[in-house]
Design an enzyme around this catalytic site. Structure first.
Site, PDB file in Angstrom:
ATOM      1  N   HIS A  82       0.843  -1.194   0.000  1.00 38.17           N
ATOM      2  CA  HIS A  82       0.000   0.000   0.000  1.00 38.17           C
ATOM      3  C   HIS A  82       0.874   1.238   0.000  1.00 38.17           C
ATOM      4  O   HIS A  82       1.853   1.319   0.746  1.00 38.17           O
ATOM      5  CB  HIS A  82      -0.889   0.006   1.253  1.00 38.17           C
ATOM      6  CG  HIS A  82      -1.751   1.229   1.338  1.00 38.17           C
ATOM      7  ND1 HIS A  82      -2.943   1.340   0.670  1.00 38.17           N
ATOM      8  CD2 HIS A  82      -1.574   2.402   1.997  1.00 38.17           C
ATOM      9  CE1 HIS A  82      -3.462   2.525   0.915  1.00 38.17           C
ATOM     10  NE2 HIS A  82      -2.657   3.190   1.717  1.00 38.17           N
ATOM     11  N   ASP A 161     -15.298   2.590   7.598  1.00 38.40           N
ATOM     12  CA  ASP A 161     -14.209   3.498   7.239  1.00 38.40           C
ATOM     13  C   ASP A 161     -14.689   4.533   6.222  1.00 38.40           C
ATOM     14  O   ASP A 161     -14.362   5.718   6.318  1.00 38.40           O
ATOM     15  CB  ASP A 161     -13.018   2.707   6.684  1.00 38.40           C
ATOM     16  CG  ASP A 161     -11.943   3.651   6.154  1.00 38.40           C
ATOM     17  OD1 ASP A 161     -11.416   4.439   6.958  1.00 38.40           O
ATOM     18  OD2 ASP A 161     -11.661   3.625   4.945  1.00 38.40           O
ATOM     19  N   ARG A 168     -14.734  12.702   8.720  1.00 37.76           N
ATOM     20  CA  ARG A 168     -13.470  13.340   9.120  1.00 37.76           C
ATOM     21  C   ARG A 168     -13.083  14.437   8.145  1.00 37.76           C
ATOM     22  O   ARG A 168     -12.534  15.467   8.530  1.00 37.76           O
ATOM     23  CB  ARG A 168     -12.358  12.274   9.178  1.00 37.76           C
ATOM     24  CG  ARG A 168     -12.503  11.349  10.382  1.00 37.76           C
ATOM     25  CD  ARG A 168     -11.622  10.116  10.217  1.00 37.76           C
ATOM     26  NE  ARG A 168     -10.251  10.447   9.950  1.00 37.76           N
ATOM     27  CZ  ARG A 168      -9.403   9.691   9.221  1.00 37.76           C
ATOM     28  NH1 ARG A 168      -9.817   8.548   8.709  1.00 37.76           N
ATOM     29  NH2 ARG A 168      -8.172  10.069   9.023  1.00 37.76           N
ATOM     30  N   SER A 183      -7.597   3.382   9.404  1.00 36.82           N
ATOM     31  CA  SER A 183      -8.324   3.442   8.133  1.00 36.82           C
ATOM     32  C   SER A 183      -7.575   2.635   7.061  1.00 36.82           C
ATOM     33  O   SER A 183      -8.152   1.767   6.390  1.00 36.82           O
ATOM     34  CB  SER A 183      -8.462   4.919   7.732  1.00 36.82           C
ATOM     35  OG  SER A 183      -8.805   5.058   6.390  1.00 36.82           O
ATOM     36  N   LYS A 187      -8.551  -1.522   5.511  1.00 35.30           N
ATOM     37  CA  LYS A 187      -8.797  -1.885   4.114  1.00 35.30           C
ATOM     38  C   LYS A 187      -7.864  -3.011   3.659  1.00 35.30           C
ATOM     39  O   LYS A 187      -8.267  -3.907   2.920  1.00 35.30           O
ATOM     40  CB  LYS A 187      -8.642  -0.645   3.223  1.00 35.30           C
ATOM     41  CG  LYS A 187      -9.849   0.287   3.374  1.00 35.30           C
ATOM     42  CD  LYS A 187      -9.698   1.566   2.590  1.00 35.30           C
ATOM     43  CE  LYS A 187      -8.761   2.504   3.258  1.00 35.30           C
ATOM     44  NZ  LYS A 187      -9.116   3.908   3.301  1.00 35.30           N
TER      45      LYS A 187
HETATM   46  N1  URA Z   1      -5.960   7.364   3.385  1.00 33.39           N
HETATM   47  C1  URA Z   1      -6.820   6.498   3.958  1.00 33.39           C
HETATM   48  O1  URA Z   1      -7.101   5.443   3.424  1.00 33.39           O
HETATM   49  N2  URA Z   1      -7.354   6.830   5.140  1.00 33.39           N
HETATM   50  C2  URA Z   1      -7.086   7.982   5.784  1.00 33.39           C
HETATM   51  O2  URA Z   1      -7.594   8.205   6.859  1.00 33.39           O
HETATM   52  C3  URA Z   1      -6.189   8.877   5.165  1.00 33.39           C
HETATM   53  C4  URA Z   1      -5.635   8.541   3.957  1.00 33.39           C
END
Ligand code: URA
Length: 433
Positions: A82, A161, A168, A183, A187
């Site tokens: 990632h 999320d 947010r 977050s 994923k």
């Molecule tokens: N990227 C994400 O996937 N989540 C966040 O909170 C910030 C950047």
């Protein structure tokens, strides 16, 4: 349990229990906790932080809020990669076939671009015929047969999320280490990763502008992963200039292909080999990082990585002849040079401005719904440390519109020139294990 008591608890700096965190996330996902209470909690977390145990529980609660991809039918250790997002980052396109060539199963879910950052799915769609849509059964079958597939994320992955991130975004609570780390990791875990390699970008074009912040985020994500039984490590890499020389969908595919041919820019090559070596090592396809790197270099040299890329393209409906005939990729009508306004050394190339310039040409989306032009983008002819003569080209714009004054202006703002000799920043700042 009452949400108001839990907000108060976090506001006062106390630790939430596992049950409390799962209560919050499952009820927020269902709509039983309103946005105003979740906003208050996010702000309390922003100021009071979370303990390691809380961060891990928040991550798991978000994983459990939706679908989980079951990759257990695939042979081998499933390693995901990632990146926290940068400009010109085409590493996934090269890395997926590269590590698959040494036997690492790559079952990857990627995203689309928004604003100044590009997305892997858009880039892959620059290959004529290439499709990023398939059902889970097909996805698993392709990885079992060919070791590699890259698709869009399913809709119901980590819905908590998605909801929380939107909240947010409008409550000034995006920039919180525990919230970002949970977050991202939720994923990855929901997508079935058993081991995770993170590329945390730092610099003017990154989410994290300062090294200390990037290190804190990288450490937080590594701790969450390890706490949840997924071997995780992070590479902190430089984003004080775009990665490689190209920005724009088809142009980035070309650069990824060049890398697989053993050519292309050295920064992209170095980052792909570093990330790839850790992926191969975590997948237990090599007993050391050095051995992993040697294996990757070998599959580039032998042409196997390029063959795997062709197979991957064909498996997803694409025209693999583009690999040997790059001119078959979408091509913009105009190639326009941006001459340097003065002589000097390139000190910095503010990456998000370059991303914005590419977006203005049509390579990126100003809004989620916007259409993109896969052919357009730009080539950076000068990078940090290079000397440029006045009038020499800094950038070549690939445009379908002759009117590029606004884009040219953004390029001038991005390029910081100095009379002093400049050394290029290190690409890899630190590795967190
Ligand atoms: N990227 C994400 O996937 N989540 C966040 O909170 C910030 C950047």
């Amino acid at each position: 349990m009452r949400m108001v008591d839990l907000i108060e608890k976090k506001r006062d700096g106390l630790e939430l229990t596992k049950e409390e965190i799962h209560f919050i996330i499952s009820n927020y996902t269902k709509g039983d906790i309103p946005d105003y209470q979740m906003s208050a909690l996010s702000m309390a977390i922003f100021f009071q932080d979370m303990t390691k145990a809380e961060r891990a529980e928040l991550t798991m609660a978000m994983v459990n809020s939706g679908d989980k991809i079951d990759l257990s039918s695939l042979e081998g250790i499933k390693v995901d990669k990632h990146s926290t997002g940068g400009v010109g980052d085409k590493t996934t396109i090269a890395l997926a076939p590269l590590v698959a060539s040494v036997g690492v199963p790559v079952a990857k879910m990627s995203g689309r671009g928004l604003g100044h950052t590009g997305g892997t799915l858009d880039k892959l769609e620059a290959i004529p015929g290439f499709s990023v849509e398939m059902d889970t059964e097909q996805f698993l079958k392709q990885v079992n047969e060919h070791k590699v597939a890259v698709v869009g994320q399913t809709n119901n992955l980590t819905p908590a999320d998605k909801k929380l991130y939107s909240l947010r975004d409008v409550t000034a609570t995006v920039n919180s280490i525990p919230l970002i780390a949970s977050s991202v990791m939720s994923k990855k875990i929901a997508s079935g990763a058993e081991a995770i390699v993170l590329d945390v970008k730092v610099g003017s074009g990154a989410f994290m502008k300062e090294f200390e912040q990037a290190k804190e985020l990288a450490t937080a994500m590594v701790e969450i992963g390890n706490e949840l039984g997924r071997q995780t490590m992070a590479i902190i890499s430089d984003m004080n200039q775009p990665l490689g020389q190209t920005v724009g969908n088809a142009l980035e595919v070309k650069e990824a292909i060049e890398l697989l041919k053993g050519e292309g820019p050295s920064d992209l090559h170095e980052l792909c080999l570093t990330l790839g070596s850790y992926m191969v090592y975590l997948a237990e396809k090599a007993s050391s990082i050095e051995e992993a790197r040697t294996k990757l270099e070998e599959v580039i040299r032998s042409g196997k990585a390029l063959e795997t890329f062709k197979t991957f393209i064909r498996a997803q409906g694409g025209d693999d002849s583009i690999v040997d005939q790059l001119e078959k990729l979408p091509e913009a009508t105009y190639k326009l040079e941006v001459p340097s306004p003065k002589s000097g050394y390139v000190a910095e190339i503010i990456a998000d401005k370059i991303g914005t310039a590419a977006m203005k040409l049509g390579a990126g989306r100003p809004t989620k719904e916007a259409e993109i032009d896969l052919a357009v983008g730009l080539i950076l002819n000068k990078k940090i440390g290079d000397y440029v003569e006045q009038g020499e080209s800094l950038v070549t714009l690939h445009s379908n519109d002759k009117q590029v004054e606004e884009v040219q202006q953004i390029i001038y703002e991005a390029y910081q020139l100095t009379n002093e000799l400049v050394t290029s920043p290190p690409l890899i700042h630190e590795i967190i294990k």
